[in-house]
Design an enzyme around this catalytic site. Structure first.
Site, PDB file in Angstrom:
ATOM      1  N   THR A   1       0.804  -1.224   0.000  1.00 55.99           N
ATOM      2  CA  THR A   1       0.000   0.000   0.000  1.00 55.99           C
ATOM      3  C   THR A   1       0.840   1.280   0.000  1.00 55.99           C
ATOM      4  O   THR A   1       0.295   2.372   0.176  1.00 55.99           O
ATOM      5  CB  THR A   1      -0.922   0.001   1.236  1.00 55.99           C
ATOM      6  OG1 THR A   1      -0.101  -0.145   2.429  1.00 55.99           O
ATOM      7  CG2 THR A   1      -1.905  -1.160   1.182  1.00 55.99           C
ATOM      8  N   GLU A   2       2.140   1.153  -0.211  1.00 58.49           N
ATOM      9  CA  GLU A   2       3.039   2.298  -0.061  1.00 58.49           C
ATOM     10  C   GLU A   2       2.642   3.496  -0.929  1.00 58.49           C
ATOM     11  O   GLU A   2       2.751   4.657  -0.487  1.00 58.49           O
ATOM     12  CB  GLU A   2       4.479   1.873  -0.393  1.00 58.49           C
ATOM     13  CG  GLU A   2       5.147   1.023   0.679  1.00 58.49           C
ATOM     14  CD  GLU A   2       4.871  -0.469   0.530  1.00 58.49           C
ATOM     15  OE1 GLU A   2       5.555  -1.261   1.193  1.00 58.49           O
ATOM     16  OE2 GLU A   2       3.952  -0.832  -0.243  1.00 58.49           O
ATOM     17  N   VAL A   3       2.199   3.241  -2.186  1.00 60.39           N
ATOM     18  CA  VAL A   3       1.902   4.361  -3.081  1.00 60.39           C
ATOM     19  C   VAL A   3       0.738   5.214  -2.576  1.00 60.39           C
ATOM     20  O   VAL A   3       0.599   6.368  -2.977  1.00 60.39           O
ATOM     21  CB  VAL A   3       1.602   3.871  -4.522  1.00 60.39           C
ATOM     22  CG1 VAL A   3       2.838   3.273  -5.161  1.00 60.39           C
ATOM     23  CG2 VAL A   3       0.434   2.894  -4.549  1.00 60.39           C
TER      24      VAL A   3
END
Length: 257
Positions: free
Chosen positions: A133-135
């Site tokens: 989910t980093e983006v």
């Protein structure tokens, strides 16, 4: 309370994430404890297979929120050192001499999904969600990307890494991210049975060399890869395990590993 629990039983080394109140989120200290635990398990002659598991509802929720706030005050050099800290953990697990099995009893998100991804096998409960989910918070899934591209290929990796979407265990199985889906009340026994099968039917030396080759061979030119494979094949034939295994096979004896 220790952030990691390390126990050994019946030739299995158990490394257990123990921050249930923080959903086993990754902090500098937890990553350091994991590196130490995996080194200990690798060097432990009483251990043949390693199971990575977690206490609480989540397997690992990614980076600790308090830790993320600290990182914003870091210099580039400090952030680089911290990035290398996580890189060293992922590389250690991926190249470890012993087989590592992730027992995922809950959600594995962002860095936590990366932690599971670098293990050799992943067992997960149907309810577990997976995702990088980093983006969604302006970050990038940089380190895990190197391993994920190898594991599931560019198209599937792009879908996960660029969307940041969570996927079900069923979808994770379908794209090859995880190996087995097992009901929550059965997963511990299923992982144990699988571990015992590897312990009793497979040579430690053979599994170690096979892991080493898998990690190395993909980056080599075809001719170099085949030369490397031939060299490893020749070395394996003279190993104590191979001599023992072939002798037992020829004598129709059960091999005791």
């Amino acid at each position: 309370m220790n952030q990691i629990e390390y126990t050994v039983k019946d030739r299995i080394g158990y490394i257990t994430l123990n921050r249930p109140e923080k959903r086993n989120a990754l902090s500098f200290e937890l990553v350091a404890a994991l590196k130490e635990a995996f080194t200990k398990a690798e060097d432990d002659t009483a251990v043949k297979i390693i199971i990575l598991r977690a206490n609480g509802e989540a397997f690992c929720a990614g980076a600790d929120l308090g830790y993320l706030q600290q990182l914003q005050k870091f210099s580039y050099e400090e952030n680089l050192a911290d990035s290398n800290h996580l890189k060293e953990l992922f590389l250690k697990i991926y190249t470890l001499k012993k087989v590592v099995i992730a027992q995922v009893q809950g959600h594995a998100l962002a860095g936590g999904c990366g932690l599971a991804s670098v293990c050799d096998f992943i067992f997960a409960v149907p309810e577990a969600k997976f995702g990088y989910t980093e983006v969604k918070i302006g970050f990038i899934p940089a380190i895990v990307m190197v391993f994920l591209l190898r594991k599931i290929g560019e198209a599937k990796a792009k879908q996960l890494l660029l969307s940041g979407d969570l996927i079900t265990a069923e979808d994770a199985y379908r794209i090859g991210l995880i190996n087995y889906i097992v009901d929550k009340e059965k997963i511990e026994n299923e992982v144990l049975e699988f571990s015992y099968r590897l312990i009793h039917t497979n040579s430690s030396n053979s599994m170690e060399l096979t892991k080493q080759m898998i990690a190395s061979i993909q980056s080599l030119h075809l001719d170099d890869a085949l030369t490397f494979a031939s060299t490893m094949n020749a070395k394996a034939r003279t190993s104590e395990d191979c001599i023992k295994g072939i002798q037992a096979f020829l004598n129709k004896e059960k091999i005791q590993w």
